[in-house]
Design a protein around this motif. Sequence first.
Motif, short mmCIF file in Angstrom:
data_model
loop_
_atom_site.label_atom_id
_atom_site.label_comp_id
_atom_site.label_asym_id
_atom_site.label_seq_id
_atom_site.Cartn_x
_atom_site.Cartn_y
_atom_site.Cartn_z
N HIS A 22 -35.33 8.66 -3.90
CA HIS A 22 -34.91 8.45 -5.38
C HIS A 22 -35.31 9.48 -6.34
O HIS A 22 -36.04 10.64 -5.74
CB HIS A 22 -35.92 7.19 -5.76
CG HIS A 22 -37.24 7.43 -5.74
ND1 HIS A 22 -37.87 7.52 -4.38
CD2 HIS A 22 -38.20 7.64 -6.69
CE1 HIS A 22 -39.36 7.67 -4.82
NE2 HIS A 22 -39.39 7.65 -6.26
N VAL A 23 -34.75 9.59 -7.41
CA VAL A 23 -35.03 10.85 -8.37
C VAL A 23 -36.12 10.78 -8.84
O VAL A 23 -36.87 9.71 -9.37
CB VAL A 23 -33.84 10.68 -9.56
CG1 VAL A 23 -34.03 11.94 -10.47
CG2 VAL A 23 -32.49 10.45 -8.95
N GLN A 24 -36.78 11.82 -8.92
CA GLN A 24 -38.26 11.98 -9.47
C GLN A 24 -38.12 12.93 -10.73
O GLN A 24 -37.50 14.04 -10.56
CB GLN A 24 -39.39 12.36 -8.44
CG GLN A 24 -39.29 11.50 -7.33
CD GLN A 24 -40.51 11.86 -6.40
OE1 GLN A 24 -40.35 13.09 -5.85
NE2 GLN A 24 -41.68 11.26 -5.80
N LEU A 25 -38.91 12.75 -11.49
CA LEU A 25 -39.09 13.48 -12.90
C LEU A 25 -40.70 13.86 -13.27
O LEU A 25 -41.27 12.99 -13.02
CB LEU A 25 -38.62 12.77 -14.03
CG LEU A 25 -37.09 12.42 -14.29
CD1 LEU A 25 -36.49 11.71 -13.10
CD2 LEU A 25 -36.74 11.75 -15.65
N VAL A 26 -40.85 14.84 -13.44
CA VAL A 26 -42.19 15.34 -13.85
C VAL A 26 -42.10 16.21 -15.17
O VAL A 26 -41.46 17.33 -15.32
CB VAL A 26 -42.81 16.52 -12.72
CG1 VAL A 26 -44.02 16.76 -12.94
CG2 VAL A 26 -42.66 15.64 -11.33
N GLU A 27 -43.02 15.77 -16.18
CA GLU A 27 -43.28 16.46 -17.26
C GLU A 27 -44.45 17.54 -17.45
O GLU A 27 -45.45 17.02 -16.66
CB GLU A 27 -43.23 15.29 -18.37
CG GLU A 27 -42.28 14.40 -18.78
CD GLU A 27 -42.69 13.10 -18.18
OE1 GLU A 27 -41.78 12.09 -18.59
OE2 GLU A 27 -43.48 12.96 -17.42
N SER A 28 -44.37 18.33 -18.40
CA SER A 28 -45.34 19.22 -18.51
C SER A 28 -45.37 19.73 -19.96
O SER A 28 -44.03 19.64 -20.47
CB SER A 28 -45.43 20.32 -17.38
OG SER A 28 -44.25 21.19 -17.44
N GLY A 29 -46.27 20.36 -20.45
CA GLY A 29 -46.28 21.25 -21.89
C GLY A 29 -46.96 20.35 -22.79
O GLY A 29 -46.79 20.86 -24.06
N GLY A 30 -47.42 19.20 -22.74
CA GLY A 30 -47.90 18.66 -23.95
C GLY A 30 -49.31 19.19 -24.10
O GLY A 30 -49.86 20.16 -23.45
N GLY A 31 -50.00 18.61 -25.34
CA GLY A 31 -51.13 19.27 -25.74
C GLY A 31 -51.52 18.99 -27.07
O GLY A 31 -51.06 17.95 -27.70
N SER A 32 -52.54 19.68 -27.60
CA SER A 32 -53.20 19.11 -28.94
C SER A 32 -52.92 20.46 -29.92
O SER A 32 -53.30 21.49 -29.53
CB SER A 32 -54.49 18.88 -28.97
OG SER A 32 -54.82 17.65 -28.15
N VAL A 33 -52.21 20.05 -30.96
CA VAL A 33 -51.82 21.24 -31.88
C VAL A 33 -51.81 20.80 -33.44
O VAL A 33 -52.18 19.71 -33.67
CB VAL A 33 -50.40 21.69 -31.78
CG1 VAL A 33 -50.13 22.24 -30.39
CG2 VAL A 33 -49.46 20.39 -32.07
#
Length: 119
Positions: free
Chosen positions: A1-12
Amino acid sequence: HVQLVESGGGSVQPGQSLRLTCTFSETRYCMGWFRQPPGKDREGVAVMDSLGRTKYADSVNGRFTISKGNRKTILYLEMHNLKPEDTGVYYCAGEQYGGCRASAAFGVWGQGTQVTVSS
């Protein structure tokens, strides 16, 4: 099945920028970004179809840009002039069928990445 991975969040701080990245294991016809502010329902932020056509929520239009990498399995969300109301968990999602709009029923979702905008 299709998998998605997010990155890049944070506190600004307000006015600053962030770029979110979502890696799909397989490309989808419609790919998009959603967010869930604290205590609120999830909402659409931006979507892009396989032809590169985009739609944005009014609240982010002119500040956020959705795009794909050279490899069409990478989806970006460039966020500029961030505001405290942009705080939330950001999710990427994909769908292979139907119209490409935030109200569509997206079939695959990432796990989410936290974005916090605060002074």
